[in-house]
Design a protein around this motif. Structure first.
Motif, PDB file in Angstrom:
ATOM      1  N   ARG A   1       0.813  -1.216   0.000  1.00 32.80           N
ATOM      2  CA  ARG A   1       0.000   0.000   0.000  1.00 32.80           C
ATOM      3  C   ARG A   1       0.846   1.266   0.000  1.00 32.80           C
ATOM      4  O   ARG A   1       0.521   2.238  -0.686  1.00 32.80           O
ATOM      5  CB  ARG A   1      -0.928   0.013   1.222  1.00 32.80           C
ATOM      6  N   GLN A   2       1.942   1.259   0.752  1.00 35.56           N
ATOM      7  CA  GLN A   2       2.761   2.473   0.827  1.00 35.56           C
ATOM      8  C   GLN A   2       3.326   2.845  -0.535  1.00 35.56           C
ATOM      9  O   GLN A   2       3.536   4.019  -0.819  1.00 35.56           O
ATOM     10  CB  GLN A   2       3.918   2.281   1.823  1.00 35.56           C
TER      11      GLN A   2
ATOM     12  N   ARG B   1       1.741   1.703  -3.454  1.00 34.09           N
ATOM     13  CA  ARG B   1       0.587   1.758  -4.366  1.00 34.09           C
ATOM     14  C   ARG B   1      -0.244   3.016  -4.198  1.00 34.09           C
ATOM     15  O   ARG B   1      -0.926   3.457  -5.120  1.00 34.09           O
ATOM     16  CB  ARG B   1      -0.263   0.503  -4.137  1.00 34.09           C
ATOM     17  N   ARG B   2      -0.200   3.611  -2.987  1.00 35.09           N
ATOM     18  CA  ARG B   2      -1.107   4.730  -2.714  1.00 35.09           C
ATOM     19  C   ARG B   2      -0.900   5.908  -3.662  1.00 35.09           C
ATOM     20  O   ARG B   2      -1.823   6.672  -3.916  1.00 35.09           O
ATOM     21  CB  ARG B   2      -0.940   5.195  -1.263  1.00 35.09           C
TER      22      ARG B   2
ATOM     23  N   SER C   1     -11.455  20.172   0.116  1.00 30.89           N
ATOM     24  CA  SER C   1     -11.401  19.371   1.337  1.00 30.89           C
ATOM     25  C   SER C   1     -11.539  17.877   1.072  1.00 30.89           C
ATOM     26  O   SER C   1     -11.213  17.066   1.921  1.00 30.89           O
ATOM     27  CB  SER C   1     -12.488  19.822   2.320  1.00 30.89           C
ATOM     28  N   GLN C   2     -12.047  17.502  -0.091  1.00 29.58           N
ATOM     29  CA  GLN C   2     -12.226  16.085  -0.384  1.00 29.58           C
ATOM     30  C   GLN C   2     -10.997  15.471  -1.070  1.00 29.58           C
ATOM     31  O   GLN C   2     -10.975  14.274  -1.348  1.00 29.58           O
ATOM     32  CB  GLN C   2     -13.452  15.890  -1.285  1.00 29.58           C
ATOM     33  N   LEU C   3     -10.006  16.284  -1.373  1.00 32.91           N
ATOM     34  CA  LEU C   3      -8.839  15.762  -2.090  1.00 32.91           C
ATOM     35  C   LEU C   3      -7.877  15.078  -1.127  1.00 32.91           C
ATOM     36  O   LEU C   3      -7.485  15.658  -0.113  1.00 32.91           O
ATOM     37  CB  LEU C   3      -8.107  16.894  -2.817  1.00 32.91           C
ATOM     38  N   THR C   4      -7.489  13.867  -1.490  1.00 34.57           N
ATOM     39  CA  THR C   4      -6.527  13.157  -0.665  1.00 34.57           C
ATOM     40  C   THR C   4      -5.107  13.577  -1.037  1.00 34.57           C
ATOM     41  O   THR C   4      -4.876  14.187  -2.085  1.00 34.57           O
ATOM     42  CB  THR C   4      -6.678  11.631  -0.840  1.00 34.57           C
ATOM     43  N   SER C   5      -4.161  13.202  -0.200  1.00 33.67           N
ATOM     44  CA  SER C   5      -2.779  13.651  -0.389  1.00 33.67           C
ATOM     45  C   SER C   5      -2.162  13.078  -1.657  1.00 33.67           C
ATOM     46  O   SER C   5      -1.200  13.617  -2.186  1.00 33.67           O
ATOM     47  CB  SER C   5      -1.939  13.222   0.815  1.00 33.67           C
ATOM     48  N   MET C   6      -2.692  11.968  -2.132  1.00 34.60           N
ATOM     49  CA  MET C   6      -2.043  11.253  -3.221  1.00 34.60           C
ATOM     50  C   MET C   6      -2.536  11.629  -4.606  1.00 34.60           C
ATOM     51  O   MET C   6      -1.972  11.205  -5.608  1.00 34.60           O
ATOM     52  CB  MET C   6      -2.249   9.736  -3.026  1.00 34.60           C
TER      53      MET C   6
ATOM     54  N   PHE D   1       0.079  13.205  -6.809  1.00 33.53           N
ATOM     55  CA  PHE D   1       1.144  12.255  -7.170  1.00 33.53           C
ATOM     56  C   PHE D   1       0.682  11.308  -8.283  1.00 33.53           C
ATOM     57  O   PHE D   1       1.477  10.815  -9.060  1.00 33.53           O
ATOM     58  CB  PHE D   1       1.571  11.436  -5.947  1.00 33.53           C
TER      59      PHE D   1
END
Lengths: 91, 409
Positions: free
Chosen positions: B65-66, B68-69, B129-134, B137
């Motif tokens: 996961r680390q 793949r995220r 606010s709905q955007l994830t950190s990834m 990337f």
């Protein structure tokens, strides 16, 4: 919202967002050391909790004090007590 | 300065024909089309081409996961193709973290699905606010290169070419240069792309897509054919290990082919039109770089996407240089146009032909168009020894790239 509901929904976030098996989700589990999250994951944890509980917590200073899964439960439960859960953002 | 020699010691693909090279080759052998009607695409107003060639890939959950995220589909395809390439090359794992191994992977525009998800939040809801950190990337132009390098710990030269449909071949050309100059001992290189309606839509707006075969998807695209009506988008990744010759020999690596020439240039004339002059300049430049004459080439793997204008220009350019003396085929009829991945996936396919002594024909080429005459179109599987191949890739912006490979000594 009851504490049990908070725990159940919070665990759903950890299972879905971070693929952590339910049996590892103990209140004493350290979210970095035991559950393997890192600083980028915390961003996504905040997004996941915001979506799950309809809160806005990104700028809440108390997020910085969270260390264990139990801290997350307590924080969300406290938000509920403050009336912030369900659409009204916490300060 | 004595330039070093660059050889190919491994390759892998995730393509519309299958999750690895073996499945892809089986698809060519069976003359199988991966083009299909895309569920839900008819919801897009104004989109006329409702067909595409989706990649067939393995479950990605084996990627931690680390890692793949931060991966969208194209990065997952790239990692899976790179795993095949590295396994085939038997490159020592420790070498990857030595600084002497690089990673160059190109794509048209990064992760289109993640870009669209960001747009939906930003444009429709004006909500960050709905955007994830990834998300970012996953959509950056160098998302495949960064994810492959992170996943394998590669810490040499990491970069991404971005030249639309020539991105993959430019990446391999760049790797060739890194090896020739002695900057790296080995480079994982290639191209990647992922399907999304916006991608097909970009070509559809330009009247460059196939629109008449939505009810018969397997009959299109039709490179060089009289009834061709445009391209069909595909997706996937092709990754090769390009390695310095002496380095490969010293460790006893299997050498599949040597890269002996490369050239890339532009027309400087039109933002979308192909020009036979720049296509010819690309091939002539590659031949000059390889120090061989046109007569030394045994097979041309054409870019030919089945657009009306592009196929005509490429056929004319090939005719001007090679006449009808060299077999030519395009693989778009099997897999659609995998865009930034096409140069790499189709180069791997060409290496398979070199190994097999067999040229796969242009699928769906039934009646050669009048404006594509004068070259040797391969319309049936051709048993033939292939020692020297020229691979073409062309792109919007009038960009062209050609790579010459030869069978090992």
């Amino acid at each position: 919202m009851t504490k049990e509901e908070v725990i159940s929904k919070t665990n759903e976030v950890f299972e879905k967002s971070f693929e952590i098996a339910p049996e590892r989700l103990k209140p004493e589990a350290h979210i970095f050391n035991d559950l393997g999250l890192d600083s980028l994951d915390i961003v996504d944890l905040v997004v996941g909790l915001q979506q799950k509980f309809a809160v806005t917590i990104r700028d809440d200073e108390r997020v910085r004090n969270i260390r264990t899964l139990g801290d997350v439960y307590d924080f969300i439960y406290l938000l509920g007590q403050e009336g912030s859960v369900g659409g009204s953002p916490s300060k | 300065m004595q330039l070093k020699r660059a050889v190919i010691t491994g390759f892998g693909t995730v393509s519309p024909l299958g999750s690895d090279v073996i499945e892809m080759q089986a698809g060519f052998e069976a003359s199988r089309s991966a083009v299909q009607l895309m569920e839900g695409w008819d919801a897009y107003k104004g989109l006329r081409s409702l067909i595409a060639a989706p990649a067939i890939s393995l479950d990605a959950s084996s990627i931690p996961r680390q890692s793949r995220r931060s991966m969208g589909p194209m990065s997952i395809y790239s990692v899976q193709a790179a795993q095949q390439a590295l396994a085939g090359s038997a490159l020592p794992v420790g070498l990857l973290t030595s600084g002497r191994v690089g990673c160059v992977i190109g794509s048209t525009m990064g992760g289109t699905r993640s870009i669209n998800e960001i747009y939906e939040n930003m444009a429709s809801h004006k909500d960050l606010s709905q955007l994830t950190s990834m998300k970012f990337f996953q959509c950056m132009s160098h998302t495949a290169a960064l994810n492959v390098s992170q996943h394998f710990g590669i810490n040499g030269v990491v970069m991404a070419t971005s030249a639309a449909c020539a991105s993959g071949l430019q990446a391999i050309g760049s790797a060739y240069d890194l090896i020739r100059l002695g900057t790296q001992d080995a480079v994982l290189c290639g191209g990647a792309e992922e399907l999304f309606p916006t991608v097909t839509g970009a070509f559809d707006i330009l009247f460059a897509t196939s629109t008449k075969y939505n009810d018969r998807p397997q009959l299109t695209p039709r490179p060089f054919d009289a009834d061709r009506d445009g391209l069909v988008c595909g997706e996937g990744a092709g990754i090769l290990v390009v390695e310095e010759y002496e380095h490969a020999r010293a460790r006893g690596a299997r050498i599949y082919a040597e890269i002996i020439g490369y050239h890339t240039c532009a027309s400087g004339q039109h933002v979308s039109h192909s020009s036979k002059e720049s296509l010819a300049a690309s091939m002539r430049g590659a031949l000059a770089s390889a120090r061989i004459d046109a007569g030394a080439v045994d097979y041309i793997n054409a870019h030919a996407t089945a657009t009306l204008q592009g196929d005509k220009e490429e056929a004319e350019a090939i005719r001007d240089i090679f006449g009808d003396k060299v077999p030519v085929s395009s693989l778009k009829g099997y897999m659609g146009h995998t865009l930034g991945a096409s140069g790499a996936i189709e180069l791997v396919a060409s290496l398979l032909m070199m190994q097999a002594g067999r040229i796969y024909p242009t699928k769906n080429l039934e009646r050669v168009a009048d404006d594509c005459q004068g070259i040797w179109h391969v319309q049936k599987q051709l048993e033939r020894q292939v020692n020297v191949i020229i691979k073409n890739a062309f792109a919007l912006g009038g960009l062209t790239a050609s790579l010459v490979v030869k069978s090992p000594d």
